[in-house]
Design a protein around this motif. Structure first.
Motif, PDB file in Angstrom:
ATOM      1  N   LEU A  10       8.363  -0.081  12.026  1.00  0.00           N
ATOM      2  CA  LEU A  10       7.905   0.793  11.395  1.00  0.00           C
ATOM      3  C   LEU A  10       8.485   1.487  11.567  1.00  0.00           C
ATOM      4  O   LEU A  10       9.689   2.498  10.927  1.00  0.00           O
ATOM      5  N   VAL A  11       8.328   2.338  13.001  1.00  0.00           N
ATOM      6  CA  VAL A  11       9.217   3.828  13.263  1.00  0.00           C
ATOM      7  C   VAL A  11      10.476   3.514  13.142  1.00  0.00           C
ATOM      8  O   VAL A  11      11.575   4.302  13.320  1.00  0.00           O
ATOM      9  N   GLU A  12      10.573   2.332  14.422  1.00  0.00           N
ATOM     10  CA  GLU A  12      12.275   1.433  14.208  1.00  0.00           C
ATOM     11  C   GLU A  12      13.320   1.426  12.614  1.00  0.00           C
ATOM     12  O   GLU A  12      13.753   1.611  12.703  1.00  0.00           O
ATOM     13  N   GLY A  13      12.590   1.572  11.362  1.00  0.00           N
ATOM     14  CA  GLY A  13      13.334   0.988  10.763  1.00  0.00           C
ATOM     15  C   GLY A  13      13.255   2.637   9.866  1.00  0.00           C
ATOM     16  O   GLY A  13      14.358   2.201   9.600  1.00  0.00           O
ATOM     17  N   VAL A  14      12.761   3.756  10.739  1.00  0.00           N
ATOM     18  CA  VAL A  14      13.139   4.450  10.239  1.00  0.00           C
ATOM     19  C   VAL A  14      13.997   5.721  10.774  1.00  0.00           C
ATOM     20  O   VAL A  14      15.368   6.032  10.002  1.00  0.00           O
ATOM     21  N   THR A  15      13.768   5.219  12.047  1.00  0.00           N
ATOM     22  CA  THR A  15      14.724   6.481  13.305  1.00  0.00           C
ATOM     23  C   THR A  15      15.724   5.584  13.647  1.00  0.00           C
ATOM     24  O   THR A  15      16.642   5.785  14.470  1.00  0.00           O
ATOM     25  N   ALA A  57      19.114   8.788   6.576  1.00  0.00           N
ATOM     26  CA  ALA A  57      19.219   7.197   6.673  1.00  0.00           C
ATOM     27  C   ALA A  57      19.945   6.940   6.881  1.00  0.00           C
ATOM     28  O   ALA A  57      21.524   7.854   6.344  1.00  0.00           O
ATOM     29  N   ALA A  58      20.779   5.566   7.073  1.00  0.00           N
ATOM     30  CA  ALA A  58      21.692   5.719   7.695  1.00  0.00           C
ATOM     31  C   ALA A  58      22.705   4.979   6.774  1.00  0.00           C
ATOM     32  O   ALA A  58      21.714   4.547   5.050  1.00  0.00           O
ATOM     33  N   GLY A  59      24.333   4.792   6.046  1.00  0.00           N
ATOM     34  CA  GLY A  59      24.634   4.725   5.864  1.00  0.00           C
ATOM     35  C   GLY A  59      25.275   6.141   4.770  1.00  0.00           C
ATOM     36  O   GLY A  59      25.560   6.073   3.643  1.00  0.00           O
ATOM     37  N   GLY A  60      24.811   7.094   5.200  1.00  0.00           N
ATOM     38  CA  GLY A  60      24.526   8.721   3.928  1.00  0.00           C
ATOM     39  C   GLY A  60      24.678   9.873   4.678  1.00  0.00           C
ATOM     40  O   GLY A  60      23.695   9.665   5.236  1.00  0.00           O
ATOM     41  N   GLY A  61      25.447  11.158   4.197  1.00  0.00           N
ATOM     42  CA  GLY A  61      25.304  12.271   5.045  1.00  0.00           C
ATOM     43  C   GLY A  61      24.332  12.704   3.881  1.00  0.00           C
ATOM     44  O   GLY A  61      24.081  14.870   4.588  1.00  0.00           O
ATOM     45  N   SER A  62      23.964  12.370   2.968  1.00  0.00           N
ATOM     46  CA  SER A  62      23.180  13.504   1.768  1.00  0.00           C
ATOM     47  C   SER A  62      21.942  14.607   2.363  1.00  0.00           C
ATOM     48  O   SER A  62      21.165  13.654   2.415  1.00  0.00           O
ATOM     49  N   GLN A 105      20.146  14.966  -0.017  1.00  0.00           N
ATOM     50  CA  GLN A 105      19.610  15.575  -1.179  1.00  0.00           C
ATOM     51  C   GLN A 105      19.092  14.081  -1.396  1.00  0.00           C
ATOM     52  O   GLN A 105      18.784  13.038  -2.408  1.00  0.00           O
ATOM     53  N   ARG A 106      18.356  13.291  -0.922  1.00  0.00           N
ATOM     54  CA  ARG A 106      18.487  11.850  -0.482  1.00  0.00           C
ATOM     55  C   ARG A 106      16.868  11.677  -1.283  1.00  0.00           C
ATOM     56  O   ARG A 106      16.011  12.272  -0.951  1.00  0.00           O
ATOM     57  N   THR A 107      16.965   9.859  -2.033  1.00  0.00           N
ATOM     58  CA  THR A 107      15.503  10.646  -3.016  1.00  0.00           C
ATOM     59  C   THR A 107      14.722   9.756  -1.889  1.00  0.00           C
ATOM     60  O   THR A 107      14.979   9.275  -0.959  1.00  0.00           O
ATOM     61  N   ARG A 108      13.740   9.461  -2.621  1.00  0.00           N
ATOM     62  CA  ARG A 108      12.394   9.015  -2.040  1.00  0.00           C
ATOM     63  C   ARG A 108      12.643   7.494  -1.278  1.00  0.00           C
ATOM     64  O   ARG A 108      12.430   7.062  -0.622  1.00  0.00           O
ATOM     65  N   SER A 109      13.269   6.619  -2.103  1.00  0.00           N
ATOM     66  CA  SER A 109      13.303   5.170  -1.520  1.00  0.00           C
ATOM     67  C   SER A 109      14.532   5.249  -0.426  1.00  0.00           C
ATOM     68  O   SER A 109      14.865   4.221   0.064  1.00  0.00           O
ATOM     69  N   GLN A 110      15.308   6.490  -0.252  1.00  0.00           N
ATOM     70  CA  GLN A 110      16.555   6.565   0.395  1.00  0.00           C
ATOM     71  C   GLN A 110      16.020   6.809   1.985  1.00  0.00           C
ATOM     72  O   GLN A 110      16.749   6.194   2.719  1.00  0.00           O
ATOM     73  N   ASP A 111      15.621   8.065   1.872  1.00  0.00           N
ATOM     74  CA  ASP A 111      15.319   8.059   3.604  1.00  0.00           C
ATOM     75  C   ASP A 111      14.858   7.138   4.296  1.00  0.00           C
ATOM     76  O   ASP A 111      14.068   7.643   5.574  1.00  0.00           O
ATOM     77  N   LEU A 112      13.980   6.843   3.603  1.00  0.00           N
ATOM     78  CA  LEU A 112      12.335   6.211   4.338  1.00  0.00           C
ATOM     79  C   LEU A 112      12.860   4.587   3.784  1.00  0.00           C
ATOM     80  O   LEU A 112      13.421   4.140   3.047  1.00  0.00           O
ATOM     81  N   SER A 113      13.067   3.287   5.380  1.00  0.00           N
ATOM     82  CA  SER A 113      13.633   2.467   5.048  1.00  0.00           C
ATOM     83  C   SER A 113      12.546   1.247   4.270  1.00  0.00           C
ATOM     84  O   SER A 113      11.263   1.719   3.360  1.00  0.00           O
ATOM     85  N   GLN A 114      12.400   0.339   3.605  1.00  0.00           N
ATOM     86  CA  GLN A 114      12.976  -0.692   1.926  1.00  0.00           C
ATOM     87  C   GLN A 114      11.084  -1.389   2.706  1.00  0.00           C
ATOM     88  O   GLN A 114      10.805  -1.643   4.512  1.00  0.00           O
ATOM     89  N   PHE A 133       8.452   0.797   3.473  1.00  0.00           N
ATOM     90  CA  PHE A 133       7.800   1.617   4.425  1.00  0.00           C
ATOM     91  C   PHE A 133       6.250   1.979   3.781  1.00  0.00           C
ATOM     92  O   PHE A 133       5.634   1.930   5.211  1.00  0.00           O
ATOM     93  N   ILE A 134       6.358   2.630   2.833  1.00  0.00           N
ATOM     94  CA  ILE A 134       4.674   3.170   2.954  1.00  0.00           C
ATOM     95  C   ILE A 134       3.923   1.763   3.114  1.00  0.00           C
ATOM     96  O   ILE A 134       3.200   2.111   3.500  1.00  0.00           O
ATOM     97  N   ASP A 135       4.706   0.728   2.010  1.00  0.00           N
ATOM     98  CA  ASP A 135       3.847  -0.383   1.689  1.00  0.00           C
ATOM     99  C   ASP A 135       2.858  -1.195   3.536  1.00  0.00           C
ATOM    100  O   ASP A 135       1.906  -1.085   3.619  1.00  0.00           O
ATOM    101  N   GLY A 136       4.139  -1.224   4.179  1.00  0.00           N
ATOM    102  CA  GLY A 136       4.402  -2.017   5.399  1.00  0.00           C
ATOM    103  C   GLY A 136       3.425  -0.843   6.054  1.00  0.00           C
ATOM    104  O   GLY A 136       2.386  -1.153   6.826  1.00  0.00           O
ATOM    105  N   THR A 137       3.596   0.239   6.251  1.00  0.00           N
ATOM    106  CA  THR A 137       2.740   1.489   6.981  1.00  0.00           C
ATOM    107  C   THR A 137       1.396   1.490   6.559  1.00  0.00           C
ATOM    108  O   THR A 137       0.206   1.091   7.671  1.00  0.00           O
TER     109      THR A 137
END
Length: 399
Positions: A161-166, A183-188, A190-199, A201-205
């Protein structure tokens, strides 16, 4: 020739006993190490022994010194962040947080609330990872390899899970001055909740925390309930509270001696005050209590993570900071509760891109400083058990 009487035999035995009492065992110097024990690093103990007991012990450190403090003086703050998570390589992310916070405070920058929550969640995940490593390596040092697979299996769940985020497992290099890395793929910022944590992540954690609790139940019976482990740990390596304080011992080793000191309660470095958790202490300060504190802390970390996931705020990941980081002139010390104890950085800034001086206060160094006191009078077979119960890493000592 008459046969010897019982009285004659008794007199002979008494004379032999008198001779054996008069024999003096000379002191001997025993080198324990510096071969690599493959778990903690390269450590040497010069022990003076009399018979089976240690009379005096001198830890010899510095075999793997890498000069982190001097290396920091010739690197930018962003580069130093990648350096410090290698000090205690089992707790990588937790090493980054106090350093980044010290730089932020000198700059007058505060990370957004969401970034602070993510820092807290990942710090507690690395605490779980660290303590699971302990609970599988310590029994192996006592001759019990079976718990190794139990603890490592759940640790891999957490690190996935850590690797999926960092993007990293041991050395995430995820913190940035002003927040955390997008997250990988952009440098904004103002990223949304679904974009800054891996898909997922919350349920998996949440699933991982349930699995971690289950393995703690297994390890409680398999390790702490094991009679042989108890014989090697209960009443052995007793560290009284006043001695622990005198030697600046911190973390689980201090709390196992009955001192309820936890920087998560004392310092305002992450929003721990918003969550309900217990500071686990034990009364006896022996090897067994040091094991039990770490087992219970895993459960408390899972409790904190679940609360943080349930109240994770939205918003940006990064505060507005200059593209080229220059820290104003000044100095600052920030400490945090590393899985092994107090981890602190004293930064002296001359006003440029690089610090003028960095002083690192690591947990393992002070925790090992108590060894000459703790091992005095110990039996030789108990030395490895006492060493293992302190949970140190030599990279954290030989900075």
């Amino acid at each position: 020739m008459t046969a010897p009487t019982d009285r004659d035999l008794l007199a002979v035995h008494r004379s032999e006993a008198a001779v054996s009492v008069e024999l003096v065992t000379p002191e001997m110097t025993l080198n324990i190490g510096p071969q690599h024990p493959s778990t903690h690093g390269v450590l040497r103990l010069v022990a003076t022994i009399a018979g089976e007991r240690l009379e005096k012990v001198q830890p010899v450190m510095g075999y793997m010194h890498r000069g982190y403090e001097k290396l920091a003086e010739v690197r930018t703050y962003a580069q130093i962040n990648a350096l410090v998570n290698r000090i205690d390589w089992v707790s990588g992310f937790a090493n980054e947080v106090p350093f980044i916070l010290a730089a932020e405070r000198l700059m007058g920058v505060e990370a957004p609330e969401r970034a602070q929550y993510i820092r807290l969640i990942l710090t507690e995940m690395y605490r779980i990872s660290n303590h699971l490593i302990f609970l599988c390596s310590f029994p192996a040092e006592l001759g019990a390899p079976t718990p190794l697979m139990y603890a490592l299996r759940e640790r891999e769940r957490v690190l996935d899970l850590v690797e999926g985020v960092t993007g990293g497992r041991f050395h995430p290099n995820f913190n940035r001055i002003g927040g955390v890395k997008p997250a990988a793929g952009g440098g904004s910022t103002q990223r949304t909740r679904s974009q800054d944590l891996s898909q997922g992540f919350i349920d998996g954690t949440r699933r991982a925390m349930a699995a971690v609790r289950a393995v703690c139940d297994d390890l409680e019976g398999l390790v702490l309930g094991n009679e042989i482990v108890q014989q090697r740990t209960v009443g052995i390596g007793v560290l009284p509270a006043e001695t622990a304080i005198e030697y600046a011992v911190s973390g689980p080793n201090l709390r196992a001696s009955g001192v309820p000191f936890d920087l998560r309660r004392v310092e305002d470095y992450l929003p721990y005050d918003r969550f309900d958790f217990d500071v686990v202490t034990m009364p006896n300060g022996d090897n067994y209590d040091r094991c039990r504190v770490r087992l219970e802390e895993i459960r408390q970390s899972a409790r904190i993570i679940e609360q943080a996931l349930g109240s994770l705020p939205g918003g940006p990941l990064q505060a507005k900071v200059p593209r080229v980081i220059k820290v104003p002139r000044g100095e600052c010390y920030v400490r945090a509760e590393n899985p092994k104890g107090e981890m602190g950085y004293h930064i002296v800034s001359g006003g440029g891109r690089r610090p003028y001086r960095v002083k690192i206060r690591s947990a393992s160094f002070c925790n090992l400083a108590v060894l000459p006191w703790l091992l005095e009078g110990a039996l030789i077979p108990d030395v490895i058990a006492i060493l293992g119960s302190l949970d140190f890493v030599l990279g954290d000592v030989d900075r």
